[in-house]
Write a protein that holds these residues in place. Structure first.
Motif, PDB file in Angstrom:
ATOM      1  N   ASP A 108      28.012  37.984  40.690  1.00 42.88           N
ATOM      2  CA  ASP A 108      28.219  39.444  42.008  1.00 42.88           C
ATOM      3  C   ASP A 108      26.897  39.591  41.246  1.00 42.88           C
TER       4      ASP A 108
ATOM      5  N   LYS B  74      40.816  40.169  39.837  1.00 50.22           N
ATOM      6  CA  LYS B  74      41.545  39.065  40.762  1.00 50.22           C
ATOM      7  C   LYS B  74      43.147  39.022  41.031  1.00 50.22           C
TER       8      LYS B  74
ATOM      9  N   ILE C  78      44.292  35.727  45.609  1.00 48.99           N
ATOM     10  CA  ILE C  78      42.954  35.621  46.030  1.00 48.99           C
ATOM     11  C   ILE C  78      41.275  34.695  45.574  1.00 48.99           C
TER      12      ILE C  78
ATOM     13  N   SER D 143      38.180  34.448  46.916  1.00 49.26           N
ATOM     14  CA  SER D 143      36.858  34.497  46.366  1.00 49.26           C
ATOM     15  C   SER D 143      37.107  37.020  46.927  1.00 49.26           C
ATOM     16  N   HIS D 144      35.586  36.690  45.932  1.00 48.16           N
ATOM     17  CA  HIS D 144      35.292  38.294  45.824  1.00 48.16           C
ATOM     18  C   HIS D 144      34.069  37.997  45.902  1.00 48.16           C
ATOM     19  N   SER D 145      33.717  40.005  46.358  1.00 42.92           N
ATOM     20  CA  SER D 145      32.407  39.791  46.289  1.00 42.92           C
ATOM     21  C   SER D 145      32.277  41.584  45.951  1.00 42.92           C
ATOM     22  N   LEU D 146      31.356  41.010  45.016  1.00 43.20           N
ATOM     23  CA  LEU D 146      30.948  43.142  44.024  1.00 43.20           C
ATOM     24  C   LEU D 146      29.540  42.928  44.332  1.00 43.20           C
TER      25      LEU D 146
END
Length: 156
Positions: free
Chosen positions: A101, A123, A134, A136-139
């Motif tokens: 991130d 997550k 879930i 993927s994620h973006s922070l």
């Protein structure tokens, strides 16, 4: 800077991708891989920065070719595209990409990468709560860094 074997692997993946798409395999497209993967692994670069870097090294390449090639590299998983606040798109190499991130300074725009295992716990918890896998994620965290004379220090 990526190892030669990583660059060779990236070029092979790109060559196969272009063949499947019926797209041309031009030297200019492959030179974008060379220069993107020559950057430090945690470096983020925009099209203009890559264009100037390549021009200064003697390449004869247009901005349009760089834009189009970077889009192709994102499509085939060889580059990651980031959009931080109102800034232009930034790219980084993705073949050996480990999820991370970002922290972006509001003043100097310096980008710092970080990983924290606690985010994976969040997550997983959110996945359970939303009954969702879930993937993927973006922070991106924005704040003011403590670099002296930050207003005169520009990274991106």
């Amino acid at each position: 800077m990526a190892e030669k074997s990583v660059v060779d692997k990236a070029k092979k993946i790109f060559e196969n991708y272009l063949a499947r798409q019926g797209s041309r395999k031009t030297p200019e497209r492959f030179s974008v891989i060379d220069e993107l993967y020559a950057l430090p692994q945690d470096e983020h670069i925009d099209v203009e920065g890559l264009f100037l870097l390549m021009r200064n090294k003697g390449y004869s390449i247009s901005r349009a070719t760089i834009y189009n090639t970077l889009d192709l590299l994102v499509e085939c998983g060889l580059a990651v595209k980031h959009q931080f606040k109102d800034k232009v798109a930034l790219y980084e190499q993705a073949l050996t990409y480990k999820h991370h991130d970002h922290h972006v300074c509001n003043q100097c725009r310096k980008i710092r990468e970080f990983s924290d295992e606690r985010l994976n716990l969040i997550k997983e918890a959110m996945g359970r709560e939303f009954q969702s896998a879930i993937t993927s994620h973006s922070l991106v965290l924005y704040g003011d860094c403590k670099i002296p004379d930050c207003d005169n220090f520009r990274i991106i």
